[in-house]
Design a protein around this motif. Sequence first.
Motif, short mmCIF file in Angstrom:
data_model
loop_
_atom_site.label_atom_id
_atom_site.label_comp_id
_atom_site.label_asym_id
_atom_site.label_seq_id
_atom_site.Cartn_x
_atom_site.Cartn_y
_atom_site.Cartn_z
N GLU A 145 6.47 16.33 0.60
CA GLU A 145 7.08 15.35 1.50
C GLU A 145 6.06 14.33 1.96
O GLU A 145 4.96 14.67 2.41
N VAL A 146 6.43 13.05 1.81
CA VAL A 146 5.61 11.94 2.28
C VAL A 146 6.30 11.34 3.49
O VAL A 146 7.44 10.87 3.40
N THR A 199 11.27 1.73 7.54
CA THR A 199 9.94 2.15 7.09
C THR A 199 9.72 1.89 5.60
O THR A 199 8.65 2.22 5.08
N GLY A 200 10.70 1.32 4.93
CA GLY A 200 10.49 0.91 3.54
C GLY A 200 10.71 2.00 2.52
O GLY A 200 10.04 2.01 1.49
N ASP A 245 0.87 -1.18 0.00
CA ASP A 245 0.00 0.00 0.00
C ASP A 245 0.90 1.23 0.00
O ASP A 245 1.38 1.66 1.05
N ILE A 246 1.15 1.76 -1.17
CA ILE A 246 2.11 2.85 -1.31
C ILE A 246 1.61 4.08 -0.55
O ILE A 246 0.50 4.56 -0.79
N THR A 247 2.44 4.57 0.34
CA THR A 247 2.04 5.69 1.21
C THR A 247 1.86 6.98 0.42
O THR A 247 2.67 7.32 -0.44
N GLY A 248 0.79 7.69 0.73
CA GLY A 248 0.60 9.05 0.23
C GLY A 248 0.08 9.18 -1.18
O GLY A 248 0.05 10.29 -1.73
N PRO A 277 0.05 10.94 -6.19
CA PRO A 277 0.07 9.70 -6.96
C PRO A 277 1.46 9.39 -7.48
O PRO A 277 2.37 10.22 -7.41
N VAL A 278 1.63 8.17 -7.99
CA VAL A 278 2.96 7.73 -8.42
C VAL A 278 3.51 8.59 -9.55
O VAL A 278 4.72 8.61 -9.79
N THR A 279 2.65 9.31 -10.25
CA THR A 279 3.13 10.21 -11.31
C THR A 279 3.63 11.54 -10.77
O THR A 279 4.10 12.38 -11.54
#
Length: 621
Positions: free
Chosen positions: A273-274, A33-34, A12-15, A20-22
């Motif tokens: 910042e995430v 924390t990965g 579950d990609i944070t933030g 979004p990933v783009t």
Amino acid sequence: MTMSDMALEDIDITGTDEHPVTSSVKLNGPPGTGKTTESAARVAKLIDEHDYKISDVLWATYRKSLALETLERLADWDIIADEELNDPTEGDTRFIATIHGIANRLIGGIGDIPTWYDKKTFANKRNLKYKKSKPWEEPPGQLLFDVFTYAANNKLDLQSPADRELVPGIDDLRDSYPGDIGRAWADWQDHKSDNSLYEFWEQLDFALEGEYQHGCDIVVIDEYHDATPLMAELCEYWMKQAEIVIVAGDPLQVVNDYAGADPKFFNRIDLPEVLLDTTWRVPEQHWGVAADVLAGAHTPPPVNRVSSGGFHEGGSPRFDYVRGKGWNVPDESDPRSPPWMVDEFGTDMMFLTRTKKQAGGIARSLEQSGVLYETQNSMDIDGWGARDGMSERTALYNALQRLDGVELPGHGLNRDWGGELKTPEDIVLPSKEAATLLDHTNHNYLDGTRTNTTDVAQEILAEGVTVTGDDLREHVTGKFWSMYSRADGSVGHLNTTANLDEGDDLGDKDIEALETALDRNDDPVRSVDTRVYTIHASKGSEAKNVAVYDGVTATINDKVEVDRGARRNEYRTWYVALTRASEDLFVLRGGFDWTYQFLPQTLLDSARQAHEAVTDGGIDE
């Protein structure tokens, strides 16, 4: 399960709701924390769902091994083909590497790197000793080059008196070198120019000055919290060329301030910042100790813990260094000795020390018992790791393991053999192993002159070809097969003087290490789980079990008492050490009687008591 073990669909990609990933992002997260996994997941989604390709990615890592781990993860997720792992330095993956590796590929290579011999010759002309008598020693010649390297990586001009004063270690160098340091720097640049030599920092400098374009749409910078000024300038230049930027780091893990690293480089990146607030690796018991240590310098971040593990605290058997004789190390049967720890808790073990000298004692203990281990390149101790480049003795070890049990008709093994016999036709040697074996084969077992055989070995190495047992028979006698097919029994017949590369001769300790390792282990080295690092070298790494040797030198102890900056860095350093384990953490004290305990005893007692309240006890039981 740690986050790095998860399948892509389970992450579950944070933030991503807000970013979004783009989107370009800055991932800020404590240990475990990965950060790297989340970066990889974002890249994987971009490739899988948004029409990007792996060739569109520039990913700068801290070590070559971390770049390979990233590629392996993408291959496991079926984002790239397994074939991409065969030679990741070429083709579509060539810009997934260290910052220096990427820069060198962008500029097409800049020439030969100065060798140990080049630097030694330059230092000796100034009456400065360069060769180390011990792995942890810092002779004045090396101090000179340390000053050169720091100045270059921190964009300081050694011709400027003001800039010279900003170089740590400048006073130590002056104590042993009364000469003009600015003049020495200029002479070294002239020497390199005259001999077409270039240093690693010049790869970065050339890439910047030449304004080389990488042509990648996605730029990922990992472990950015330990960037030096020159690294930061180049990385920021690369970021400006990309559509999507991912920068991962943790300002609280800056431990390389002695090299010029500063959290300001991470903090000044102007991206959304995430914050990653769940540590998937660090168990609750470990986090409590690490956070309490970090509190000496910073307010620990609030972090959720999802795993449990063991905390063990106790005394270590003694490691004594005797001048002129070397290390006296604990017996392998001694509880809490490094070999005992590996036997008791498994090979996925990392041993961490504050100094190279301590790490040298740990490495020696493992070596005497035949335990395969990996260590950092700057240790001047070979280790057995093959991931960041195979050492001479590892290549020999592998070759002798592959030849173990080979029998040529008419030339028996001359020993009892419990396994299935092999013939030369069953043997295939990679180029490095074949070349090194030929180079170290005693001339009595060569079917040709030493000079001709060395030429053959050089050709094999240059062409990178694999060598079969039948190929080998063209260059060795029949007796070779009985002498070099007996594993540890073959070591005494090796030629100790090498011809392939300077510095590859085998010493007595190498011979002993080969014998004990071949006696203990049955297979060639493919990867090494056991690691011996200084705490500084461990950043970005993790292990199932970690043994931390509590203790700092008198110099460090005195400095942290009077220098607030040094004290804060020391707390961050031990924070890193205490957050490397995913299961069991061992804090061992008293192993080196010339060190001072750094971790508060009350803290250790509290952590041990908390652990014992929910388990059967600690390491001493």
